[in-house]
Design an enzyme around this catalytic site. Structure first.
Site, short mmCIF file in Angstrom:
data_model
loop_
_atom_site.label_atom_id
_atom_site.label_comp_id
_atom_site.label_asym_id
_atom_site.label_seq_id
_atom_site.Cartn_x
_atom_site.Cartn_y
_atom_site.Cartn_z
N CYS A 160 -15.93 4.15 -0.12
CA CYS A 160 -14.50 3.17 0.28
C CYS A 160 -14.40 2.92 1.29
CB CYS A 160 -13.70 2.83 -1.04
SG CYS A 160 -12.49 4.40 -1.29
N ARG B 15 0.65 -1.32 0.46
CA ARG B 15 -0.01 -0.17 -0.27
C ARG B 15 0.87 1.28 -0.16
NH1 ARG B 15 -5.09 1.27 1.44
NH2 ARG B 15 -5.40 3.71 3.02
N ASP C 113 -16.47 9.31 -3.23
CA ASP C 113 -14.97 9.20 -2.45
C ASP C 113 -14.56 10.66 -1.70
OD1 ASP C 113 -13.12 7.92 -1.63
OD2 ASP C 113 -12.05 7.74 -3.00
N ARG D 187 -14.38 -6.49 1.35
CA ARG D 187 -13.09 -6.76 1.45
C ARG D 187 -11.78 -7.39 1.70
NH1 ARG D 187 -10.04 -2.31 1.09
NH2 ARG D 187 -8.00 -3.31 0.98
#
Length: 324
Positions: free
Chosen positions: A278, A121, A239, A306
């Site tokens: 999200c 990430r 988002d 997820r």
């Protein structure tokens, strides 16, 4: 798990005795539609049989590298790996030699000798691609500033659980043409739904992403007015307006204020439209509290999925081992 291999996982005729190339999960555009569908099928099985499904990661370790703070990505990957029988190894960027000048290539070579897979990430997509270039184990994109494919796999899993096949549906994106929007564009090409995007011109998705999608036959519609985007849509997505790597927050807020998802905007979508985000969310900014906390919102089911979508991704990435 399925035995199909992506182009990245195929073995050349000259390398019959060599181990198969690792199956990386970097971007949706890199993986064919059949394989992505198989991954979602595995995710569905893992969710249905959470406590007694297959454990293809038994005896394996997976490094989880976090160059950016995380809640959902860290917890969902760590639990997924454990429930698939593996052992997660958490690595924070500031604790690694990577944060002190060691190259990505050297990090990839070293970690490949310690662990069986790597999730990264990061806010630099080039780090992900370089890691995958030099790693000899699967590399999974946990998020970059350019894409967020694991999130979209969870979102599609969520949509299909609640509304059936996504193929042919109209999906609306409202707000910043950011990394999540870009992965939705790639998904439109692979899963064959219509994607309408309403973004400020200054924050539109990159032309090269749109050009790729159109070349793949994706149905992408760019509009200025959010009302045009959501008209008849089965799902409305937004988002945060300012992500961790973004600057000029005030100017972004000014640009995006007309793109707030409100109850009035949702009323223009299909009667059974879902609302997705999200997370983390900022109520009163990109979305009204009445929407994200209302009956059309599925944000927490998205977050749960997820876990299951990433199980499907991990199982696919490691099933290359079964080909030896």
């Amino acid at each position: 798990m399925n035995d199909r291999m992506s182009a990245a996982g195929n073995r050349s005729p000259e390398a019959k005795d060599a181990p198969p190339a690792p199956r990386h999960f970097l971007d949706l555009k890199d993986i064919d539609a059949v394989t992505l569908r198989d991954i979602l099928t595995t995710a569905e099985v893992c969710k249905k049989h959470r406590r007694d499904h297959a454990r293809p990661l038994t005896g394996k370790s997976v490094a989880l590298i976090f160059g950016k703070p995380s809640t959902r990505t860290r917890v969902s990957f760590e639990v997924a790996i454990r429930e698939l029988g593996g052992d997660p190894v958490i690595l924070l960027g500031h604790e690694m030699q990577l944060g002190r000048g060691e190259t990505i290539a050297d990090t990839a070579r070293v970690l490949s000798r310690y662990v069986d897979g790597i999730m990264l990430r990061t806010d630099r997509a080039r780090n992900l691609y370089e890691l995958a270039q030099y790693a000899t184990v699967p590399v999974i994109n946990g998020l970059t500033e350019a894409s967020h494919p694991c999130q979209i796999m969870a979102d599609i899993l969520t949509f299909e659980e609640l509304r059936g096949p996504i193929a042919g549906a109209v999906i609306a994106w409202v707000g910043d043409g950011n990394n999540v929007a870009r992965s939705w564009i790639e998904a439109a090409a692979r899963f064959r739904f219509t994607l309408r995007l309403a973004t400020p011109p200054e924050l539109a998705p990159p032309p090269e992403v749109l050009d790729w999608a159109k070349a793949e036959g994706a149905r992408i519609e760019l509009v200025r007015d959010p009302s045009d985007a959501v008209a008849g849509a089965r799902c409305v997505i937004t988002d945060t307006w300012v992500s961790m790597a973004d600057t000029e927050g005030e100017s972004r807020h000014n640009l995006l204020a007309p793109y707030r998802v409100t109850e009035r905007l949702m009323a223009g979508a299909a009667p059974d439209a879902l609302f997705m985000h999200c997370l983390p969310a900022h109520r009163g900014e990109e979305v009204e509290a009445a929407v994200i906390d209302g009956h059309q919102s599925v944000v927490f089911q998205e977050a749960e999925n997820r876990l299951h979508a990433q199980k499907g991704i991990l199982a696919w990435a490691f099933s290359a081992d079964e080909q030896t």
